[in-house]
Design a protein around this motif. Structure first.
Motif, PDB file in Angstrom:
ATOM      1  N   GLU A  40     -28.892  25.556 -40.467  1.00  0.00           N
ATOM      2  CA  GLU A  40     -27.639  26.213 -40.846  1.00  0.00           C
ATOM      3  C   GLU A  40     -27.817  27.735 -40.934  1.00  0.00           C
ATOM      4  OE1 GLU A  40     -25.363  22.622 -41.532  1.00  0.00           O
ATOM      5  OE2 GLU A  40     -24.756  24.714 -41.513  1.00  0.00           O
ATOM      6  N   TYR A  41     -28.912  28.155 -41.571  1.00  0.00           N
ATOM      7  CA  TYR A  41     -29.121  29.560 -41.868  1.00  0.00           C
ATOM      8  C   TYR A  41     -29.859  30.255 -40.736  1.00  0.00           C
ATOM      9  CZ  TYR A  41     -27.906  29.224 -46.847  1.00  0.00           C
ATOM     10  OH  TYR A  41     -27.248  29.068 -48.033  1.00  0.00           O
ATOM     11  N   MET A  42     -29.368  31.425 -40.357  1.00  0.00           N
ATOM     12  CA  MET A  42     -30.086  32.272 -39.410  1.00  0.00           C
ATOM     13  C   MET A  42     -29.998  33.711 -39.881  1.00  0.00           C
ATOM     14  SD  MET A  42     -29.247  30.577 -35.695  1.00  0.00           S
ATOM     15  CE  MET A  42     -30.643  31.374 -34.883  1.00  0.00           C
ATOM     16  N   SER A  43     -30.999  34.492 -39.474  1.00  0.00           N
ATOM     17  CA  SER A  43     -31.069  35.856 -39.981  1.00  0.00           C
ATOM     18  C   SER A  43     -31.794  36.749 -38.984  1.00  0.00           C
ATOM     19  CB  SER A  43     -31.825  35.847 -41.315  1.00  0.00           C
ATOM     20  OG  SER A  43     -31.771  37.102 -41.942  1.00  0.00           O
ATOM     21  N   TRP A  44     -31.444  38.029 -39.024  1.00  0.00           N
ATOM     22  CA  TRP A  44     -32.148  39.036 -38.240  1.00  0.00           C
ATOM     23  C   TRP A  44     -32.815  40.024 -39.188  1.00  0.00           C
ATOM     24  CZ3 TRP A  44     -33.686  39.438 -33.425  1.00  0.00           C
ATOM     25  CH2 TRP A  44     -33.030  38.700 -32.428  1.00  0.00           C
ATOM     26  N   TYR A  45     -34.061  40.398 -38.829  1.00  0.00           N
ATOM     27  CA  TYR A  45     -34.827  41.365 -39.589  1.00  0.00           C
ATOM     28  C   TYR A  45     -35.369  42.431 -38.649  1.00  0.00           C
ATOM     29  CZ  TYR A  45     -35.080  37.580 -43.030  1.00  0.00           C
ATOM     30  OH  TYR A  45     -34.769  36.582 -43.914  1.00  0.00           O
ATOM     31  N   ARG A  46     -35.635  43.592 -39.226  1.00  0.00           N
ATOM     32  CA  ARG A  46     -36.426  44.585 -38.532  1.00  0.00           C
ATOM     33  C   ARG A  46     -37.657  44.869 -39.376  1.00  0.00           C
ATOM     34  NH1 ARG A  46     -33.624  50.325 -37.748  1.00  0.00           N
ATOM     35  NH2 ARG A  46     -35.803  50.933 -37.471  1.00  0.00           N
ATOM     36  N   GLN A  47     -38.768  45.134 -38.693  1.00  0.00           N
ATOM     37  CA  GLN A  47     -40.018  45.393 -39.392  1.00  0.00           C
ATOM     38  C   GLN A  47     -40.548  46.746 -38.961  1.00  0.00           C
ATOM     39  OE1 GLN A  47     -43.387  42.686 -38.628  1.00  0.00           O
ATOM     40  NE2 GLN A  47     -43.839  42.732 -40.813  1.00  0.00           N
TER      41      GLN A  47
ATOM     42  N   PRO B 233     -43.362  49.994 -40.079  1.00  0.00           N
ATOM     43  CA  PRO B 233     -44.569  50.280 -40.874  1.00  0.00           C
ATOM     44  C   PRO B 233     -44.216  50.906 -42.214  1.00  0.00           C
ATOM     45  CG  PRO B 233     -44.851  50.993 -38.598  1.00  0.00           C
ATOM     46  CD  PRO B 233     -43.421  50.588 -38.736  1.00  0.00           C
ATOM     47  N   GLY B 234     -44.798  50.378 -43.272  1.00  0.00           N
ATOM     48  CA  GLY B 234     -44.581  50.931 -44.606  1.00  0.00           C
ATOM     49  C   GLY B 234     -43.285  50.489 -45.267  1.00  0.00           C
ATOM     50  N   LEU B 235     -42.409  49.844 -44.510  1.00  0.00           N
ATOM     51  CA  LEU B 235     -41.121  49.417 -45.071  1.00  0.00           C
ATOM     52  C   LEU B 235     -40.995  47.910 -45.146  1.00  0.00           C
ATOM     53  CD1 LEU B 235     -38.689  51.907 -43.320  1.00  0.00           C
ATOM     54  CD2 LEU B 235     -39.561  52.006 -45.657  1.00  0.00           C
ATOM     55  N   GLY B 236     -41.847  47.208 -44.468  1.00  0.00           N
ATOM     56  CA  GLY B 236     -41.780  45.753 -44.512  1.00  0.00           C
ATOM     57  C   GLY B 236     -40.608  45.210 -43.714  1.00  0.00           C
ATOM     58  N   LEU B 237     -40.316  43.964 -43.929  1.00  0.00           N
ATOM     59  CA  LEU B 237     -39.199  43.298 -43.264  1.00  0.00           C
ATOM     60  C   LEU B 237     -37.908  43.587 -44.024  1.00  0.00           C
ATOM     61  CD1 LEU B 237     -40.837  39.860 -42.524  1.00  0.00           C
ATOM     62  CD2 LEU B 237     -39.571  41.173 -40.842  1.00  0.00           C
ATOM     63  N   ARG B 238     -36.892  44.017 -43.303  1.00  0.00           N
ATOM     64  CA  ARG B 238     -35.593  44.265 -43.924  1.00  0.00           C
ATOM     65  C   ARG B 238     -34.531  43.464 -43.188  1.00  0.00           C
ATOM     66  NH1 ARG B 238     -34.942  50.545 -43.730  1.00  0.00           N
ATOM     67  NH2 ARG B 238     -36.036  50.222 -41.752  1.00  0.00           N
ATOM     68  N   GLN B 239     -33.674  42.867 -43.974  1.00  0.00           N
ATOM     69  CA  GLN B 239     -32.663  41.991 -43.412  1.00  0.00           C
ATOM     70  C   GLN B 239     -31.512  42.809 -42.839  1.00  0.00           C
ATOM     71  OE1 GLN B 239     -30.824  39.272 -46.273  1.00  0.00           O
ATOM     72  NE2 GLN B 239     -31.502  37.571 -45.002  1.00  0.00           N
ATOM     73  N   ILE B 240     -31.116  42.490 -41.625  1.00  0.00           N
ATOM     74  CA  ILE B 240     -30.037  43.232 -40.964  1.00  0.00           C
ATOM     75  C   ILE B 240     -28.706  42.502 -41.170  1.00  0.00           C
ATOM     76  CG2 ILE B 240     -29.200  44.157 -38.773  1.00  0.00           C
ATOM     77  CD1 ILE B 240     -32.118  44.069 -37.777  1.00  0.00           C
ATOM     78  N   TYR B 241     -28.651  41.289 -40.698  1.00  0.00           N
ATOM     79  CA  TYR B 241     -27.494  40.418 -40.860  1.00  0.00           C
ATOM     80  C   TYR B 241     -27.996  38.995 -41.059  1.00  0.00           C
ATOM     81  CZ  TYR B 241     -23.450  43.345 -39.601  1.00  0.00           C
ATOM     82  OH  TYR B 241     -22.434  44.275 -39.599  1.00  0.00           O
ATOM     83  N   TYR B 242     -27.143  38.178 -41.656  1.00  0.00           N
ATOM     84  CA  TYR B 242     -27.471  36.776 -41.764  1.00  0.00           C
ATOM     85  C   TYR B 242     -26.224  35.931 -41.586  1.00  0.00           C
ATOM     86  CZ  TYR B 242     -25.909  37.233 -46.655  1.00  0.00           C
ATOM     87  OH  TYR B 242     -25.176  37.488 -47.787  1.00  0.00           O
ATOM     88  N   SER B 243     -26.457  34.646 -41.336  1.00  0.00           N
ATOM     89  CA  SER B 243     -25.350  33.725 -41.128  1.00  0.00           C
ATOM     90  C   SER B 243     -25.679  32.406 -41.817  1.00  0.00           C
ATOM     91  CB  SER B 243     -25.153  33.495 -39.632  1.00  0.00           C
ATOM     92  OG  SER B 243     -24.262  32.416 -39.414  1.00  0.00           O
ATOM     93  N   MET B 244     -24.739  31.917 -42.585  1.00  0.00           N
ATOM     94  CA  MET B 244     -24.955  30.654 -43.296  1.00  0.00           C
ATOM     95  C   MET B 244     -24.340  29.474 -42.572  1.00  0.00           C
ATOM     96  SD  MET B 244     -24.729  31.730 -47.281  1.00  0.00           S
ATOM     97  CE  MET B 244     -23.334  32.831 -47.175  1.00  0.00           C
ATOM     98  N   ASN B 245     -23.566  29.768 -41.523  1.00  0.00           N
ATOM     99  CA  ASN B 245     -22.983  28.688 -40.742  1.00  0.00           C
ATOM    100  C   ASN B 245     -22.235  29.297 -39.560  1.00  0.00           C
ATOM    101  OD1 ASN B 245     -22.182  26.088 -39.980  1.00  0.00           O
ATOM    102  ND2 ASN B 245     -21.723  25.524 -42.097  1.00  0.00           N
ATOM    103  N   VAL B 246     -21.760  28.445 -38.682  1.00  0.00           N
ATOM    104  CA  VAL B 246     -20.994  28.928 -37.527  1.00  0.00           C
ATOM    105  C   VAL B 246     -19.800  29.734 -38.014  1.00  0.00           C
ATOM    106  CG1 VAL B 246     -19.621  28.209 -35.541  1.00  0.00           C
ATOM    107  CG2 VAL B 246     -21.736  26.996 -36.107  1.00  0.00           C
TER     108      VAL B 246
END
Lengths: 109, 113
Positions: free
Chosen positions: B30-37, B39-52
């Motif tokens: 159900e859940y999908m997400s995009w991250y950018r990684q 250096p020094g900032l770690g993974l940050r969430q861009i957008y997410y989706s909990m369903n269609v």
């Protein structure tokens, strides 16, 4: 502001030398703390989920524990193949996930 | 084999040229997400989706768009890329609520010149 801090940034161990990685968090609400392993050039790989203080999870040489303010990833008798970056992430309860910057672990034979 | 796939794996583009990074999962999550990684900032969430048809902003949504028309696909769109979007991007999916046990794709390394 929600914050997740991991320490140390980097850790070098000899094979068999046990140690612990720390993940401390300051968040408005905790709905899960997650540990991931990331190898160079790859996506993170899920290790553990912890939900409440006192909870512990184990997998091979790894053991994760959780208190109200921090989590530890204990590595017992590590092997070179345990070398990786270990990431901690916290679900803050508003459908928001905050990652720490990771601990780079190098285990030498 | 359960997996999350991303394409392309590497991309070099120029400022302003629209691009799409595809993400697909075969686990009926159900859940999908995009991250950018970075250096020094770690993974940050861009957008997410909990369903269609349900998407929401993460921490760093500026300059990005997403869509979730089908359960398995969650493309990331950069309509006018800029150099500060040079990064390593990961797509992830999870079955459970609360982001438990996410499966990550192999990553897309994007360079914007």
């Amino acid at each position: 502001e929600d914050q997740v801090t991991q320490s140390p940034e980097a850790l070098r161990l000899q094979e068999g030398e046990s140690s612990s990685l720390n993940c401390s968090y300051t968040v408005s609400g905790l709905r899960g703390l997650f540990w991931y392993r990331q190898d160079p050039g790859k996506g993170p790989e899920f290790l553990f989920t912890l939900y409440s203080a006192g909870e512990e999870k184990e997998k091979e040489r790894l053991k994760a524990t959780l208190t109200k303010k921090e989590s530890f990833l204990h590595i017992t008798a590590p092997k070179p193949e345990d070398s990786a970056t270990y990431l901690c992430a916290v679900n803050t309860g508003f459908q928001k996930l905050v990652f720490g910057t990771g601990t780079r672990l190098l285990v030498s034979p | 084999e359960a997996q999350v796939t991303q394409n392309p794996r590497y991309l070099i583009t120029v400022t302003g040229k629209k691009l799409t990074v595809t993400c697909s999962q075969n686990m009926n999550h159900e859940y999908m997400s995009w991250y950018r990684q970075d250096p020094g900032l770690g993974l940050r969430q861009i957008y997410y989706s909990m369903n269609v048809e349900v998407t929401d902003k993460g921490d760093v949504p500026e300059g990005y768009k997403v869509s979730r028309k089908e359960k398995r696909n969650f493309p990331l769109i950069l309509e006018s890329p800029s150099p500060n979007q040079t990064s390593l991007y990961f797509c992830a999916s999870s079955l459970g609520t609360d982001w438990d046990e996410q499966y990550f794709g192999p990553g897309t390394r994007l360079t914007v010149t």
